[in-house]
Design an enzyme around this catalytic site. Structure first.
Site, PDB file in Angstrom:
ATOM      1  N   ASP A   7       0.846  -1.194   0.000  1.00 46.29           N
ATOM      2  CA  ASP A   7       0.000   0.000   0.000  1.00 46.29           C
ATOM      3  C   ASP A   7       0.886   1.251   0.000  1.00 46.29           C
ATOM      4  O   ASP A   7       2.079   1.201   0.315  1.00 46.29           O
ATOM      5  CB  ASP A   7      -0.902  -0.031   1.236  1.00 46.29           C
ATOM      6  N   ASP A   9      -0.581   5.160   0.717  1.00 47.04           N
ATOM      7  CA  ASP A   9      -1.032   6.116   1.731  1.00 47.04           C
ATOM      8  C   ASP A   9      -1.103   5.444   3.092  1.00 47.04           C
ATOM      9  O   ASP A   9      -1.851   4.489   3.285  1.00 47.04           O
ATOM     10  CB  ASP A   9      -2.416   6.681   1.371  1.00 47.04           C
TER      11      ASP A   9
END
Length: 260
Positions: A7, A9
């Protein structure tokens, strides 16, 4: 060989703030020649813009190693072959992905309403979307995140806008981004490894960890974004999930992985 779906953010950065240890983690992957793909639910940037953003934060990653929910949405629509006209609610990342896939923006009689994050969302945009859906357009949502990490803390995400559109129209969207199996299948295919050999690493139990678990991958939760040391027990309880690893940050993940 292990592969990694990582991922962005809340895992590598928060807004314009790099998360400590993120650059060293990416360097470790590259030095060990481990296959990885940065998979983000954020639909606002193109892969090239993501790579530029990472570079500004001291992380060197090629654009080809980035896969966004906008790209996945465009790939999904291409596979449907049910029309080329799109009413878009979103930002540059989504617009460019749709354009590259050959879709035409249509404000009158679209086949699809495609929605991502839109920081210029208005009541007028809500009204337009609802009217198109009421006239039979298919609703496609890039990602269900209701909140996302930013410089000043959490901010509403695409899922918050989708909640308003769904409540007004009565139409549930086809969800593309994590935890949807749609983006997970596309990302695993790009990585070229069996799901059982893939680690999904992220800060959000409801999207990253759930998506990885549903896809048959191993999962590692890092406490640097939506999940934190203060709320991790509440997050896990609300999701009803147990990741394979819970790590304070990415260097802690490497340490735990080496101990397995």
């Amino acid at each position: 060989m292990n592969g990694f779906l990582i991922d962005l953010d809340g895992t590598l950065y928060r807004g314009h703030e790099p998360i400590p240890g993120a650059a060293a983690f990416l360097q470790w992957l590259q030095q060990e020649q481990l296959p990885y793909l940065l998979v983000t639910n954020n639909s606002s940037r193109t892969p090239e813009q993501v790579a530029e953003h990472l570079q500004a934060l001291g992380m060197e990653v090629p654009a080809a190693a980035v896969y966004t929910s906008s790209q996945a949405a465009a790939q999904y629509l291409t596979e449907q072959r049910a029309g080329q006209r799109v009413h878009m609610i979103g930002e540059d990342g989504l617009r460019i992905a749709l354009d590259a896939a050959g879709f035409a923006l249509d404000e009158t009689t679209p086949d699809y309403v495609v929605q991502g994050i839109d920081r210029s969302f208005t009541y007028g945009k809500l009204t337009e979307a609802v009217r198109h859906l009421k006239h039979g357009a298919t609703y496609v949502l890039t990602n269900p995140d209701r909140m996302l990490p930013s410089d000043g803390g959490l901010m509403p995400g695409a899922g918050s806008l989708a909640a308003a559109i769904t409540a007004a129209s009565g139409v549930e969207p086809v969800v593309i981004g994590k935890p949807s199996p749609i983006i997970m299948a596309y990302a695993i295919e790009r990585l070229g490894l069996p799901a059982a050999d893939v680690w999904v690493i992220g800060d959000n139990v409801h999207t990253d960890i759930r998506g990885g678990a549903m896809a048959g991958c191993r999962t590692a939760l890092v406490l640097t974004g939506v999940a934190t040391p203060d709320n991790v027990h509440e997050q896990l309880a609300s999701a009803g999930l147990t990741p394979d690893l819970v790590c304070t940050d990415l260097p802690h993940f490497i340490a735990q992985l080496n101990d397995r």
